[in-house]
Design a protein around this motif. Sequence first.
Motif, PDB file in Angstrom:
ATOM      1  N   GLY A  35     -21.555 -41.121   7.353  1.00 45.06           N
ATOM      2  CA  GLY A  35     -21.540 -40.127   6.302  1.00 45.06           C
ATOM      3  C   GLY A  35     -21.358 -38.680   6.697  1.00 45.06           C
ATOM      4  N   ASP A  90     -31.810 -39.277   6.751  1.00 51.67           N
ATOM      5  CA  ASP A  90     -30.368 -39.437   6.966  1.00 51.67           C
ATOM      6  C   ASP A  90     -29.588 -39.040   5.716  1.00 51.67           C
ATOM      7  OD1 ASP A  90     -30.915 -40.403   9.496  1.00 51.67           O
ATOM      8  OD2 ASP A  90     -30.563 -42.506   8.980  1.00 51.67           O
ATOM      9  N   ALA A  91     -30.097 -39.419   4.542  1.00 51.91           N
ATOM     10  CA  ALA A  91     -29.433 -39.058   3.283  1.00 51.91           C
ATOM     11  C   ALA A  91     -29.368 -37.540   3.138  1.00 51.91           C
ATOM     12  CB  ALA A  91     -30.157 -39.685   2.096  1.00 51.91           C
ATOM     13  N   LEU A  92     -30.465 -36.866   3.469  1.00 47.99           N
ATOM     14  CA  LEU A  92     -30.476 -35.400   3.381  1.00 47.99           C
ATOM     15  C   LEU A  92     -29.490 -34.776   4.364  1.00 47.99           C
ATOM     16  CD1 LEU A  92     -34.300 -34.726   3.010  1.00 47.99           C
ATOM     17  CD2 LEU A  92     -32.517 -34.498   1.260  1.00 47.99           C
ATOM     18  N   VAL A  94     -26.713 -36.119   5.513  1.00 51.05           N
ATOM     19  CA  VAL A  94     -25.359 -36.351   4.992  1.00 51.05           C
ATOM     20  C   VAL A  94     -25.055 -35.370   3.864  1.00 51.05           C
ATOM     21  CG1 VAL A  94     -23.880 -38.006   3.779  1.00 51.05           C
ATOM     22  CG2 VAL A  94     -25.246 -38.758   5.724  1.00 51.05           C
ATOM     23  N   LEU A  95     -25.993 -35.179   2.943  1.00 52.24           N
ATOM     24  CA  LEU A  95     -25.772 -34.262   1.830  1.00 52.24           C
ATOM     25  C   LEU A  95     -25.609 -32.823   2.315  1.00 52.24           C
ATOM     26  CD1 LEU A  95     -28.272 -35.710  -0.787  1.00 52.24           C
ATOM     27  CD2 LEU A  95     -25.771 -35.755  -0.905  1.00 52.24           C
ATOM     28  N   ARG A  96     -26.462 -32.393   3.233  1.00 54.77           N
ATOM     29  CA  ARG A  96     -26.390 -31.015   3.739  1.00 54.77           C
ATOM     30  C   ARG A  96     -25.159 -30.788   4.608  1.00 54.77           C
ATOM     31  NH1 ARG A  96     -30.421 -27.428   3.195  1.00 54.77           N
ATOM     32  NH2 ARG A  96     -29.873 -26.487   5.191  1.00 54.77           N
ATOM     33  N   LYS A 101     -21.486 -38.154  -1.344  1.00 53.92           N
ATOM     34  CA  LYS A 101     -22.728 -38.473  -2.049  1.00 53.92           C
ATOM     35  C   LYS A 101     -22.914 -39.977  -2.173  1.00 53.92           C
ATOM     36  CE  LYS A 101     -23.027 -34.173  -4.542  1.00 53.92           C
ATOM     37  NZ  LYS A 101     -23.044 -33.491  -5.821  1.00 53.92           N
ATOM     38  N   THR A 103     -22.237 -42.211   0.021  1.00 52.65           N
ATOM     39  CA  THR A 103     -22.855 -42.697   1.253  1.00 52.65           C
ATOM     40  C   THR A 103     -24.308 -42.255   1.331  1.00 52.65           C
ATOM     41  OG1 THR A 103     -20.731 -42.632   2.409  1.00 52.65           O
ATOM     42  CG2 THR A 103     -22.701 -42.671   3.779  1.00 52.65           C
ATOM     43  N   ALA A 104     -24.564 -41.003   0.980  1.00 57.19           N
ATOM     44  CA  ALA A 104     -25.938 -40.494   1.038  1.00 57.19           C
ATOM     45  C   ALA A 104     -26.869 -41.307   0.144  1.00 57.19           C
ATOM     46  CB  ALA A 104     -25.966 -39.023   0.639  1.00 57.19           C
ATOM     47  N   TYR A 105     -26.432 -41.523  -1.089  1.00 54.26           N
ATOM     48  CA  TYR A 105     -27.292 -42.235  -2.036  1.00 54.26           C
ATOM     49  C   TYR A 105     -27.140 -43.750  -1.944  1.00 54.26           C
ATOM     50  CZ  TYR A 105     -27.939 -37.633  -4.127  1.00 54.26           C
ATOM     51  OH  TYR A 105     -28.235 -36.311  -4.334  1.00 54.26           O
ATOM     52  N   HIS A 108     -27.905 -44.604   2.514  1.00 48.89           N
ATOM     53  CA  HIS A 108     -29.139 -44.120   3.123  1.00 48.89           C
ATOM     54  C   HIS A 108     -30.322 -44.095   2.151  1.00 48.89           C
ATOM     55  CE1 HIS A 108     -26.905 -43.269   6.727  1.00 48.89           C
ATOM     56  NE2 HIS A 108     -26.057 -42.510   6.060  1.00 48.89           N
TER      57      HIS A 108
END
Length: 124
Positions: A35, A90-92, A94-96, A101, A103-105, A108
């Motif tokens: 991501g 990891d989601a945070l 990827v988003l930052r 999104k 992949t993040a949501y 992760h």
Amino acid sequence: MLTTLPTVVAGLLGAGLILMGANAFVRPRDAVGFGIPGAPVEDLGFQSWLRVKGLREIGPGAFLFVLMAVASSSVLGWYLLVFGLIPAGDALVVLRSGGPKATAYGVHAATSAVMLLTGVGLLV
């Protein structure tokens, strides 16, 4: 330990971590889709980092099986609750990083949710 749905899911999570980690270790170029955009796929240093990441996934996945064999379900549940913070982080990341999104949501955050729900299921 009694075989319950949360225990089965914990085993699947452990197997998934081991498989993803082994893939990242053996074929790091295939593991780039976690991501973060602009990951330097051809960079040997980056590929080495992915191998380290792979080993760091294998260890916790294997430890899930150790806990399933020797610990109570509540110990396994607490482990999953704490360990579920990693994919949330990891989601945070990827988003930052401006990553997708989906992949993040979808990867992760969903993994984190499954881990947290499984951990709670093992505690009740």
